[in-house]
Design an enzyme around this catalytic site. Sequence first.
Site, PDB file in Angstrom:
ATOM      1  CB  SER A  81      -0.952  -0.041   1.194  1.00  0.00           C
ATOM      2  OG  SER A  81      -1.960   0.921   1.062  1.00  0.00           O
TER       3      SER A  81
ATOM      4  CG  HIS B  17      -5.860  -2.319   0.649  1.00  0.00           C
ATOM      5  ND1 HIS B  17      -5.181  -1.909  -0.486  1.00  0.00           N
ATOM      6  CD2 HIS B  17      -5.209  -1.751   1.692  1.00  0.00           C
ATOM      7  CE1 HIS B  17      -4.181  -1.119  -0.140  1.00  0.00           C
ATOM      8  NE2 HIS B  17      -4.181  -1.019   1.167  1.00  0.00           N
TER       9      HIS B  17
END
Length: 708
Positions: free
Chosen positions: A566, A681
Amino acid sequence: MKNALLVAASLSMTYLISPATPKTLPAGTEAVDPYIWLEEIEGPRALAWARAENDKTLGVLQSDSRYQRLNEEALKILQANDRIPYVSFGRRGLENFWQDEKQVRGVWQRTTIESYWTQSPRWDTILDLDALAALEKKNWVFEGADCLPPEERLCLLALSDGGKDAHVVREFDADAKAFVTTGFDLPEGKQNVSWVDRDTILISRDWGEGTMTPAGYPFVVKELKRAQSLVEAREVFRGARTDVQVLPFVLSDNEGKVHATGALRAISTFEREYVLFGPKEPIKLNLPKKASIVGIASGRLLVTLKEEWTPPSGGIPFASGSIISYDLAEWKQDPLGARPSLVFKPGSRQAVSGLDTTRNLLFLTILDNVQSKAFVYKYDQGAWQATPVQLPENASVGLSSASNETDEVMFTVSSFLEPASLWYFDAVTERLAKMKSSPPRFNASGHLVEQFEATSRDGTRVPYFLVRPRTARFDGSIPTLLYGYGGFQVPLLPSYAGLTGRLWLEHGNAYVIANLRGGGEFGPRWHEAAQGATKQRTWDDFIAVAEDLIRRKITSPRRLGVVGGSQGGLLVGTAITQRPDLFNAAIAQVPLFDMVRFTRLAAGASWIGEYGDPAIPEQREWLETYSPYQKLVSGKTYPAPFILTSTNDDRVHPAHGRKAAARLAELGQPYFYYENIDGGHSAAANLIESARQVALEYTYMFRRLVDD
């Protein structure tokens, strides 16, 4: 049950379009991007490209003789039945969510505290996600439950199809173990829901045109009564379209009594406003914008501060990183005139890492030079008194669960080389005992842990942890993984490296965690030092740690690899584009790469407060100085990065990774790319997918850093 259904994306991942209407770039001023077609998430051409890339990567890595062994070992550790079944205190017992080889999607289950003390607790199933998914033909991922206090029988369940942030919300009866046939049932969306009472909930979600922010989150809160349809919901608050998002706010104590309702406006990535619903008109609280209401303890309202603040009532300013409290009765009577008092003030190298409340008390975990300590706070005779909880030293301590009904808590304790353990503490009887331990997953006797500091470009000392072989020869020959994050005030702490130990350390390799500016290891100031115009400091810190490892001859560029996910994936991207000479391997997990277009991709607009706004010329200028996608250029040799993404990631758009891979292909540079269709995610929807990802990553690292 305290694992309440919260925001679809955490407030550390949110955004602001400046309400000051700054000068912005006109449309069409950016260079033509030949890979914009990869931004169409499920476009036939883009998906065909991703599948072809997957086939190439899997063909190479899964044919490696090490892959199968690594996959089997990873799956064995991830699915081990002797893992600690972490629990939360509930009114009906201790609750757990468990996944293994039989329960792939997982089971929500409950036991008694007496049974939990035994080696083999007796579990009562509340909800079987695998059975539900099979019945409904959905790839359900359980994202939490908010159970209505004090009974905690009726629960609002969040279920995501494939792991997306967007989810459905359905009312569930935890006693009957069935969905409520006439209960609340909200269709899929990025939404936030809070109970007010048995027949009333507050919801922020997509209510139709003009109710979502540019970041893709709602800014309208409505009240919904039982048996009403969504179209009958009554609007109770409307923020501004320039907000990041607006969430319902319900302040209740540990007995379930509601003391206030309102809305929480996330007006930027790190700034917020609380608005209470008053009998006549809404009341905007006069808290600083970088403050959070975090609970009630000892009849006091608790607030954390991420900026220095002098209250309107005057007095000595409260330092950034402090915790303050108000007398709850006084605050309810006059929320704008109540006077706060200090609970905790951090030292120069300290930060709060965890906070929870019980029936009467406040519990904190504190970082002191990235070392953990735990304390119990009690309000007595007009002041807060702190008492340390005597947990093992030189380990990371986390608050695992706290009871609403008693003053019992559970702590997790772990370190790089010591398996995690779960400790029970009763503040009334002062009983402290180790409740459960995880067995070792690798032989740690051959390694030791050291803490060093690197000097960054501007002279700042940046700490990092090194796990290395005891018998290391300092000749630069140790294959080393360097992990970092450095953003959103998130700290990286030592924790047991079970998978890393078994798959990497046992082979005589090393592992490093860097505590970079932008993170939260030393509180808000450490974060703010590398934010927006100064974000380059995060990248400088990471490079400085790499250089320090090489200077100490622990490793060498030939043997050094970087890993991050991320924001950490962006960190990896900047590392290999700014200093490709330092590394021979790089894993970028669900990364940000295109910082010129990040605000147009998925939830990217919600991170402007961390990075800046590319629509504003002066901010675009600093973003362009490091945006990895644009910095992939001819004439440089990059360390054949491995980029992992997920089609279902509705937080960090898969196009970041897709376009980076496509650019590398255009440049004739070697790379690996893998895109998991599910997983959101996390890039993995279950333990089987997680094991596959880990095996691919370590196969890649062995090929790049260990093989000669």
